[in-house]
Design a protein around this motif. Structure first.
Motif, short mmCIF file in Angstrom:
data_model
loop_
_atom_site.label_atom_id
_atom_site.label_comp_id
_atom_site.label_asym_id
_atom_site.label_seq_id
_atom_site.Cartn_x
_atom_site.Cartn_y
_atom_site.Cartn_z
N LEU A 297 -14.71 -3.90 -4.41
CA LEU A 297 -15.43 -5.17 -4.25
C LEU A 297 -14.61 -6.34 -4.77
O LEU A 297 -14.53 -7.39 -4.13
CB LEU A 297 -16.76 -5.13 -5.01
N ALA A 298 -14.00 -6.15 -5.93
CA ALA A 298 -13.29 -7.26 -6.58
C ALA A 298 -12.04 -7.67 -5.82
O ALA A 298 -11.52 -8.77 -6.03
CB ALA A 298 -12.92 -6.86 -8.02
N ARG A 299 -11.56 -6.80 -4.91
CA ARG A 299 -10.36 -7.14 -4.13
C ARG A 299 -10.70 -7.90 -2.85
O ARG A 299 -9.80 -8.39 -2.18
CB ARG A 299 -9.59 -5.86 -3.77
N LEU A 304 -18.39 -10.76 5.12
CA LEU A 304 -19.03 -9.46 5.33
C LEU A 304 -17.96 -8.37 5.28
O LEU A 304 -16.95 -8.45 5.97
CB LEU A 304 -19.75 -9.44 6.67
N HIS A 305 -18.22 -7.35 4.47
CA HIS A 305 -17.27 -6.24 4.32
C HIS A 305 -18.03 -4.92 4.41
O HIS A 305 -19.19 -4.84 4.02
CB HIS A 305 -16.55 -6.32 2.97
N VAL A 306 -17.35 -3.89 4.91
CA VAL A 306 -17.89 -2.54 4.91
C VAL A 306 -17.05 -1.71 3.95
O VAL A 306 -15.84 -1.57 4.12
CB VAL A 306 -17.87 -1.92 6.32
N ILE A 307 -17.72 -1.18 2.92
CA ILE A 307 -17.04 -0.44 1.86
C ILE A 307 -17.65 0.96 1.78
O ILE A 307 -18.88 1.09 1.73
CB ILE A 307 -17.20 -1.17 0.51
N ALA A 312 -22.45 -2.09 4.20
CA ALA A 312 -22.11 -3.47 4.55
C ALA A 312 -22.55 -4.39 3.43
O ALA A 312 -23.72 -4.41 3.05
CB ALA A 312 -22.80 -3.86 5.86
N VAL A 313 -21.60 -5.15 2.90
CA VAL A 313 -21.86 -6.01 1.75
C VAL A 313 -21.47 -7.44 2.08
O VAL A 313 -20.36 -7.69 2.56
CB VAL A 313 -21.07 -5.54 0.51
N GLU A 314 -22.39 -8.37 1.85
CA GLU A 314 -22.12 -9.79 2.06
C GLU A 314 -21.74 -10.40 0.72
O GLU A 314 -22.49 -10.33 -0.25
CB GLU A 314 -23.36 -10.48 2.61
N GLY A 322 -17.83 -14.64 -9.66
CA GLY A 322 -18.43 -13.71 -10.61
C GLY A 322 -17.65 -12.42 -10.73
O GLY A 322 -17.47 -11.89 -11.83
N LEU A 323 -17.15 -11.90 -9.61
CA LEU A 323 -16.35 -10.67 -9.65
C LEU A 323 -15.01 -10.91 -10.34
O LEU A 323 -14.48 -10.02 -11.03
CB LEU A 323 -16.13 -10.15 -8.23
#
Length: 397
Positions: A297-299, A304-307, A312-314, A322-323
């Protein structure tokens, strides 16, 4: 009476590959419901006489009756496709165009996947039948053999790195899995009947419409667009499940829940009177995220990303901040921070920070300190006012 004939197919390898790559996945949205309904009836009735692919153009001829023929020309273009037909009636033109696209879709799915020709009987007139009308009218012998039942197909959805893959497998009578697609599939992968061929055509069509692209050397469909992955996992897959057994691996399974939100919480406490320590709790979709997923996440940048395993994370711009704060003060950085950093941490809007024990009392003392507002510049932010109060009262604490 409508006459059904075997469709003659003419194409080059280059044209076939061009149409496979460029046929719009959502072409049905160009037509209204009535046109699509009529087009499916035309397609199912088998009145297409021939289909020819040449470059970016496709010509499909329909023979409805002995003296009633129509044709439609479909051309690929930067906006998708355009079409024109022999008829001048707009409604009929749309129906013919949609029916032609169903024929093209079947041709592409059939031939690109290297399927063998349909082994069924061909409805062609021989010279002997033409010479002897009685023989031509003699019905073929009726087979009494029970048709072999069609095998079911299991679709495996896997997420690896940033690619979502879709692979099809026949389920044999022992419950084993046989790859449907690929260059080196075993002989038992060949469809046994029309029902199995139809399953492959439908799966190919569904995959292309969802945004997957076929990768020949892998024998699977691949997608890497996060937005299309979310749409597929949360909505489109429901249509797939009406026809196939669909199985997501543990990394792809969270895609079913749609877009997930991030919550960033921190708990600050004093470490042995030596300063400040932050215990971070970062959740995605309400679930606590482990350190490995947090590193991923921090990178990421905002968007919108799929990890894997998170789905799927917005991520907003503020959450990126914050990260980054977590990277500076998180558990992987073993350091004790000075207490004055609380003032800057409270200025980070995406972060909810709570205080524990002596640290809460220390902060309360600063909050309750007298603040000479008249001597404070108007442009100061709230946390900067606390800083001024702390500086003025530090000798009393």
């Amino acid at each position: 009476m409508t006459m059904q004939r075997t469709t003659k197919r003419v194409y080059t390898t280059e044209a076939l590959e061009a149409w496979f790559a460029a046929l719009p996945e959502n072409w049905e949205t160009r037509f209204d419901a009535d046109s699509l309904f009529a087009a499916r009836e035309i397609y199912r009735s088998g009145v297409s006489a021939d289909i020819e692919l040449e470059g970016n153009d496709a010509i499909v001829n329909f023979r409805f009756e002995r003296h009633h023929e129509e044709y439609v020309v479909i051309s690929l273009d930067p906006k998708g496709f355009s079409f024109r037909a022999s008829t001048k009636e707009v409604a009929i033109e749309s129906r013919l165009a949609a029916a032609a696209l169903y024929e093209i879709e079947e041709l592409v799915a059939d031939e690109v996947m290297d399927l063998p020709p349909d082994p069924g009987p061909q409805q062609l007139e021989s010279e002997e039948e033409i010479a002897d009308p009685e023989k031509a009218n003699t019905p073929p012998p009726v087979s009494t053999a029970e048709p072999e039942p069609a095998r079911s197909v299991r679709v495996m959805i896997r997420l690896k790195d940033r690619d979502l893959t879709c692979s099809g497998y026949w389920i044999n009578e022992r419950g084993g899995l046989i790859p449907v697609f690929g260059a080196n599939v075993p002989p038992e992968a060949v469809p046994k009947n029309d029902a199995e061929r139809e399953q492959i055509i439908r799966l190919t069509s569904l995959a292309m419409r969802a945004g997957f692209q076929f990768v020949r050397n892998q024998g699977s469909f691949v997608m890497n667009d996060p937005g299309k992955m979310v749409l597929f996992g949360s909505k489109l897959v429901k249509e797939w499940e009406r026809n196939y057994e669909v199985e997501f691996d543990k990394y792809a399974e969270p895609l079913r829940t749609g877009i997930q939100r991030i919550n960033i919480d921190g708990k600050a406490f004093e470490r042995r009177k030596r300063g400040l320590k932050i215990d971070w709790q970062i959740r995605v979709g309400g679930k606590l995220v482990g350190n490995g997923a947090l590193q991923q996440l921090a990178r990421r940048k905002s968007g919108l990303h799929v990890i894997p395993q998170l789905g799927a994370v917005e991520i907003t711009e503020q959450q990126v901040e914050g990260l980054n704060l977590w990277k500076i003060t998180g558990k992987q950085v073993e350091r004790t921070l000075p207490k004055y950093m609380l003032f800057s941490l409270f200025g980070q809007r995406p972060v909810h920070l709570s205080l524990e024990g002596d640290l809460e009392r220390w902060m309360g003392a600063i909050r309750d300190a007298d603040l000479d507002i008249e001597n404070t510049p108007d442009f100061l932010r709230e946390y900067q006012r606390f800083g001024v109060a702390w500086l003025r009262s530090i000798t009393s604490l």
